[in-house]
Scaffold this active site. Sequence first.
Site, PDB file in Angstrom:
ATOM      1  CG  PHE A 347      13.563 -43.046  -2.231  1.00 58.83           C
ATOM      2  CD1 PHE A 347      13.386 -41.484  -2.293  1.00 58.83           C
ATOM      3  CD2 PHE A 347      14.269 -44.287  -2.338  1.00 58.83           C
ATOM      4  CE1 PHE A 347      14.485 -41.286  -1.602  1.00 58.83           C
ATOM      5  CE2 PHE A 347      15.312 -43.527  -1.823  1.00 58.83           C
ATOM      6  CZ  PHE A 347      15.154 -42.095  -0.817  1.00 58.83           C
ATOM      7  CG  ASP A 348       6.279 -40.514  -5.629  1.00 58.30           C
ATOM      8  OD1 ASP A 348       5.756 -41.695  -6.530  1.00 58.30           O
ATOM      9  OD2 ASP A 348       5.446 -40.159  -5.577  1.00 58.30           O
ATOM     10  CE  LYS A 349       8.002 -41.036 -13.356  1.00 57.93           C
ATOM     11  NZ  LYS A 349       8.250 -39.896 -13.325  1.00 57.93           N
ATOM     12  CB  THR A 352      10.355 -38.550  -4.317  1.00 58.41           C
ATOM     13  OG1 THR A 352       8.915 -37.886  -3.730  1.00 58.41           O
ATOM     14  CG2 THR A 352      11.359 -38.781  -2.851  1.00 58.41           C
ATOM     15  CB  VAL A 552      11.544 -41.258   0.607  1.00 59.09           C
ATOM     16  CG1 VAL A 552      11.200 -39.510   0.576  1.00 59.09           C
ATOM     17  CG2 VAL A 552      11.805 -42.282   1.151  1.00 59.09           C
TER      18      VAL A 552
END
Length: 679
Positions: A347-349, A352, A552
């Site tokens: 996951f990108d922070k 997201t 994501v």
Amino acid sequence: MSAEHDHDSGHSARWEIGFAIASGVTYVSGMIAEYALDQPSVATVLFLATYFFGGYFTIRSAIHSTLNGKFEVDFLMLVAAIGAASIGRFAEGAVLLFLFSLGHALEEYALARASKSIEALAELAPRTTLVHTGGPSNLSGEFAEKSVDDLDVGDLVLIRPNSRVSADGFVVDGRSAIDQSAVTGESIPVEKEPVRSPAAAAARPTSVPAEHRVFAGTVNGSGALVVQATALAKDSTLSKVVELVASTDQAKSPTQRFLDTFQRIYVPAVIAFVIGVFAVGYFALGDPFADAFYLAMAVLVAASPCALALATPSAVLAGVARAARAGVLIKGGAPLETLGRVTSIAFDKTGTLTWGAPQVTDTVAAPGMALDELLATTLAVEKLSDHPLAAAVTDGVAGRTTTQLTATDLQSVTGRGVRARIDGEPVEIGNARLFTDAGTALDDVAADIERLQAGGRTLMIVRRGGRFLGVIGVMDTPRREAGQVLERLRESGMTDIVMISGDHQQVAEAVGREVGVDRALGGLLPEDKVTQIRGMSGSKDQPAGGRRCAMVGDGVNDAPAMAQADVGIAMGAAGSAVALETADVALMSDDLGRLPFAVRLSRQTSRIIRQNLIASLGIVVFLIVVTFMGLPMGPVVFIHEGSTLIVVANALRLLRFDIGQEHAGVEHETRPQKVPAAA
């Protein structure tokens, strides 16, 4: 029967079903004429009529595939039917073509249920709209009817209450709640209100907040709206979704690509095997020509891979249609099946796992200092600043103080903070380097700085007139639903959940702890993110059989990393044409809670495909065995076509997958307007 199942091949399913029924009527009439009326010549004529009605569309498909260099099931069935007729077994050939054509027509009808879920999207947008022609640019203006195809970017359109929105755009007048479920999958209508500056919104339409944006094909509530169009009808979000979903067959799944290759070998091998069966029976065993040839034709029918050809595409079509109805755009069989095999997810922070909007989370006064002075001083200075964090700080503290101060002489210190003056006193607001570079000790606030930094906060240290007033902590707050989403993903089989971020490692670790990732990696440049994703996807030493990774992100800034992942998943793609184009899977709304549903659907699709393949191959083996044991061609065809319908019916179960349970186990969270700061 082609695995492609081209629904636009020039003939309608209605005509095909009609011909199949006609072939059944002539076949039954022929059986009555032969066995009840003892009229073999009449029966032969009726059986030949069955050949025509039952074989018409089969011949068309066979010719088309053969001219393209493919020998598919249609070709095998025609060979078997012609072979049966050549030895006087008109009844067997007739029943073969009748059942085959009926099965094919029913399959097309069944698959149409899935495709209609997609095609219906195209009918959502109205064909005409009311366009502003004069008077005020609001609800009291003059509007005239116009085709949506003639709309231009910048046109003002009137959306009446309880009618469908005719264009992508933003609200310039009126308030209402819009049902966006057709595009974003959101089950609750979203409140819409006018933008403050239409000119600014028109200059950057993709940056307009969700409470102002509308999408063509969605349903307006009880209030009238005036909307400024930001896209042509052919470029609307709905049009792009329809176009992309309609072309899902271009991205075939790994299983389908394997089966396509397998069938190119299997069909010629079946023909060779059938020739061998005839040769052994006639030349080696001395069977009569008619008996040996009949057995060979029966084996040809038994070995035909009808159900195998449909095992994967039927499941993919149903899975993609089910996802689209839930606001999840899956662009073909490849990402649908691959997502079902993913065990690692990154996951990108920002935007997201977090909301992508910095918020004041902590306001801590220094010992002996008043909190109100800290807030008022900060507000007065930050109101003058154009730094990206300034707006977040002013929003976070404005409602917590009534003291009015005026700041002057604002100076920006790049990478460190700002300086100003209030009532003649110097004021400094910034990070620790703003003070340490000037040789100023931070003893008064050192403990608070250490504590907040450990929590991942971005700090603003405030000093006025030589006195430290305190520290303000700013953070991009995590989504409350993020932790629940990650737990649901683990339940679905995810074994490695990683967060990657360009923020400082301490910030990444703080967010990672709060949401519950397995690893939090900070300080990453775009190329570093690509390297991390490449590592999570395995290596050259373990390519196909290794781990599979999904990424994501927002589909724009994360495009390189998403391209490196086995599956790229974009958030909030309804508002981004770039995300729609670049992602393999697009969550149309900014709703992280739908990700576990997409994974569950993909895993279920993979299970359905496996079930279909096992059943298809098992029935082929069974039919070949019982054919050699003496089962006539009629029952063989009946079982053969029945298995094909079973495979399609099994795939169509995906259309009902998790209906109403898209958010199972995840408490949906709407985007917060403000997050209160902790004192």
